[in-house]
Design an enzyme around this catalytic site. Structure first.
Site, short mmCIF file in Angstrom:
data_model
loop_
_atom_site.label_atom_id
_atom_site.label_comp_id
_atom_site.label_asym_id
_atom_site.label_seq_id
_atom_site.Cartn_x
_atom_site.Cartn_y
_atom_site.Cartn_z
N ASP A 171 72.85 56.53 46.50
CA ASP A 171 71.68 55.75 46.75
C ASP A 171 71.73 55.21 48.05
O ASP A 171 72.77 55.35 48.59
CB ASP A 171 71.61 54.32 45.71
CG ASP A 171 70.83 53.42 45.83
OD1 ASP A 171 69.39 53.94 45.91
OD2 ASP A 171 70.85 52.20 45.70
N ASP A 180 69.83 51.85 39.44
CA ASP A 180 70.86 52.95 39.61
C ASP A 180 71.67 53.06 37.96
O ASP A 180 72.35 53.91 37.95
CB ASP A 180 71.70 52.86 40.58
CG ASP A 180 71.18 52.84 41.70
OD1 ASP A 180 70.08 53.78 42.00
OD2 ASP A 180 71.18 52.06 42.80
#
Length: 771
Positions: free
Chosen positions: A462, A650
């Protein structure tokens, strides 16, 4: 009645008591535990006790399949949670599920996070107490056994030898009755349900050894084997305690998601009145009031008001987001400074938070079905042990040996093959490797993840909060010193992260008196008759300056300042890259790993970071579902993916990936979903876990191969009558010590095999440079 009979009687009584006290009550209302899915089907989750290995997972799922109207039953082996889904338009029958589980030999209750936590804590305490009793008894019985061994080759009289045997019995029998309960109960449940589990050969070996020892003592024989039985329990309990210590505590996932939910909401009535209602009463179209300091209870659109929302736990973005009329908000976001009237678009059961929970649950269930090394070894081990012992008994009887001699050799086979080395082979490496990683700033959540880290060939990052630092910083540039100093003092009166970054970079030390915050806009103060403003471009009349700053740095966010009628200033603020990000990415590439960046941020910001790090593959603007889809696509293509991320958005991707890693500053739910957490400002732990995983898997395989080789050599000797139960116990103990000693090699310092040697967490940098 001897102590072993008492032990078995206790187990049977305890199991009967447990069944009686956990039998589902027909009058109990279970509706609170049932959730309705978007397709109209019903789902409930259960906490199941007694699940020990992957075979239990198969037995439970197959055992529930014949129940009428049950569409699916999936057991999450990691946290022992069973999810049962019924067909659409069918009334869920929870008592039938509980009764079916009881018939299979498992006790269960509808899942509640607190109950599961209490059960885990109680089980850990029980295992530690059993280990302490077994350890105490082993030391004392072994001292007495050594005296007997020495006396047998010297001048000990038979009377003294028998006395020492009975003293051993007084210590060993009650100790084995108490310390062996986890194995006896598991074996009894399995037999009751018509299954043979790993606990059965352990129980059989211990009970037969104790019975044979009592018989030998009664007959005045030279040898008794009480020491072998209690040592066996001691080593097996070490393995079980280590396994319990390293078990994935994914119950934190449910607890942390629950912490983000508001239990109630303030409903705005059409007549202007306000009413406090539970979330279940909210429907799309309802209007709710969200006060400062409250979490948004449902997804919706702002109708009135303006405020700064902390959506870091929802979107992963650390900077507070200013929302006004017409903009979307999500359940779980924390309201900052202003009151908001929100029109609900998605209520309980269908919010973004619920979607994340559903995605995570399915990902964790899928991951739990991947068998680790110990599970695969266990599936072959139990039938082979039983076959070897049975063939030994039958073979000696067929050869004309008496029952006593044949049974003694069969017991020796059971002892020499008892899975001490197998039970320690994996947990011992996990614990030692976890300690080595801890010294390098990595906290391992799940011991089984070491095997998955070893198989990784693709690393997905990420961007926000992972490749970049979690806190925003002022970017390097040429600013008017007086304006910057004044803006920094004004920034001290704001809670906005961008204002905090400005105050830290410019060293603001004393706020202006009388400064006040304008909800969703910024902060202002009157100083010597001049109004000072700090906040959005619109609030400060600095639209042109803000546009120029964003054009120069597409990644940045802008905070503006204006003093009276003077020229406004725009200060670009962004999250700087972690200090060793480029080196770590280069190190991963050198190791042959494929590297991708998958982010929910805007394309310009993601592209700029990927370009600076030399990452060719990147995607932006991804929702949680999109990240999972991309990871699953990679895994279907044969890749083993490790996800590194930090936000709530996430968390499903972290759970879906083959392995996962999060910074310790991540959202709590992401921390719970990740296999490991890393400390500090650097990314060097990403390389550390991959290197440590490879070493740990290599040691685990060595231990398993040693265990197999040991059995190949020892079983024929025991079956041939060349090993008495005493020497079988010594051989078993020796194999356990060898396995443990080999596991200690995991303490070797983890070194990145590629990249600079200076991959270390560096100190905070107050102003982010161009890199």
């Amino acid at each position: 009645m001897c102590c072993t009979d008492m032990a078995l009687a206790y187990v049977e009584a305890h199991a009967s008591w447990s069944e009686a006290n956990t039998r589902p009550s027909l009058g109990r209302d279970y509706t609170a535990f049932v959730a309705t899915l978007p397709d109209g089907s019903a789902r409930a989750e259960f906490a199941v006790e007694g699940v020990r290995c992957a075979a239990c997972m198969t037995a439970i799922e197959r055992g529930l399949a014949p129940l009428p109207d049950v569409a699916s039953a999936r057991l999450n082996f990691s946290d022992r949670r069973l999810a049962v889904t019924w067909r659409r338009e069918v009334e869920p029958d929870i008592p039938a599920v509980l009764a079916a589980l009881a018939a299979l030999g498992y006790t269960a209750q509808p899942f509640t996070p607190g109950r599961l936590a209490d059960a885990e804590a109680a089980e850990t305490k029980r295992l530690i107490r059993a280990l302490a009793v077994a350890g105490f008894a082993s030391m004392n019985v072994m001292l007495l056994a050594i005296s007997v061994w020495a006396g047998n080759v010297s001048d000990m009289t038979p009377e003294n030898r028998d006395l020492f045997h009975w003293i051993q019995a007084v210590i060993a029998l009650p100790a084995a009755a108490y310390a062996g309960r986890p194995f006896y109960e598991g074996a009894f449940r399995g037999l009751k349900a018509g299954r043979v589990t790993m606990d059965f050969p352990i129980t059989l070996g211990v009970v037969l050894t104790l019975v044979m020892s009592v018989v030998e003592s009664l007959s005045g024989a030279t040898h008794a084997y009480f020491d072998g039985a209690v040592m066996l329990l001691f080593f097996l309990l070490i393995g079980r305690v280590l396994d319990q210590t390293m078990r994935r505590r994914t119950r934190a996932f449910a607890e942390n998601l629950a912490a983000l939910r508001s239990e109630r909401a303030t409903l705005a009535e059409p007549d202007g009145g306000l009413r406090d209602v539970p979330l279940t009463e909210l429907t799309p179209g309802a209007r709710i009031l969200v006060r400062p300091g409250e979490r948004v209870p449902a997804d919706g659109v702002v109708e009135h008001g303006a405020s700064d929302l902390d959506q870091s736990l929802v979107t992963g973005e650390t900077a507070a987001v200013t929302v006004r009329g017409g903009e979307r908000v999500f359940a779980g976001a924390l309201n900052g400074s202003g009151a908001l009237t929100v029109r609900v678009t998605a209520a309980a059961g269908s919010t973004l938070l619920d979607e994340v929970e559903g995605l995570m649950r399915r990902a964790l269930e899928a991951r739990s079905r991947v068998l680790v090394l110990a599970d695969r070894a266990t599936r072959l081990y139990v039938p082979l042990v039983h076959a070897a012992a049975a063939l030994t008994l039958v073979g000696w009887l067929a050869a004309g040996a008496g029952w006593h001699a044949a049974l003694l050799d069969a017991v020796a086979v059971l002892i020499v093959t008892c899975p001490c080395a197998l039970g320690l082979a994996i947990p011992a490496v996990q614990v030692v490797a976890a300690g080595a990683l801890f010294r390098e700033g990595v906290l391992l959540n799940d011991g089984t993840a070491l095997e998955r880290f070893a198989q990784v060939d693709t690393v997905v990052f990420d961007k926000t909060g992972t490749l970049t630092l979690p806190e925003p910083v002022l970017t390097a540039g040429t600013f008017d010193h007086d304006s910057l100093e004044t803006a920094a003092r004004l920034a001290l009166s704001s809670r906005h992260p961008m204002a905090t970054a400005l105050a830290v970079a410019a060293g603001g030390s004393e706020p202006f008196p009388g400064a006040e915050e304008a909800a969703g806009l910024g902060v202002r103060a009157q100083v010597d008759g001049v109004e000072l403003r700090l906040g959005s471009a619109l609030f400060c009349g600095a639209e042109a300056e803000a546009a120029a700053a964003l054009e120069a740095d597409p990644e940045a966010s802008v905070i503006c300042f204006r003093a009276g009628d003077g020229s406004p200033a725009a200060f670009p603020v962004r999250q700087g890259l972690r200090p060793d990000a480029a080196e770590v990415v280069a190190g991963l590439a050198a190791l042959g790993h494929r590297v991708l960046v998958l982010s929910g941020d805007r394309a310009a910001a993601v592209e700029a970071v990927a370009r600076r790090l030399g990452v060719a593959e990147w995607e932006a603007g991804l929702a949680p579902r999109d990240k999972i889809a991309r990871i699953e696509e990679l895994q279907r293509a044969g890749h083993r993916v490790m996800m590194v991320g930090d936000g709530l958005n996430d968390a499903p991707a972290l759970a879906a990936a083959h392995a996962s890693l999060s910074p310790v500053t991540a959202a709590h739910v992401s921390q719970a979903a990740a296999d490991a957490l890393f400390l500090g400002r650097g990314l060097a732990p990403v390389l550390s876990v991959l290197t440590a995983g490879r070493r740990a898997r290599r040691l685990m395989l060595q231990n398993l191969w040693f265990s197999a080789a040991y059995n190949v050599l020892a079983v024929p000797l025991a079956a041939a009558g060349l090993l008495t139960p005493l020497f079988a116990a010594l051989a078993m103990s020796g194999s356990s010590l060898v396995v443990t000693a080999n596991a200690m090699r995991a303490r070797l310092k983890t070194k990145a095999s590629a990249g600079p040697a200076t991959l270390r967490s560096s100190a905070a940098v107050p102003v982010a440079g161009a890199a």
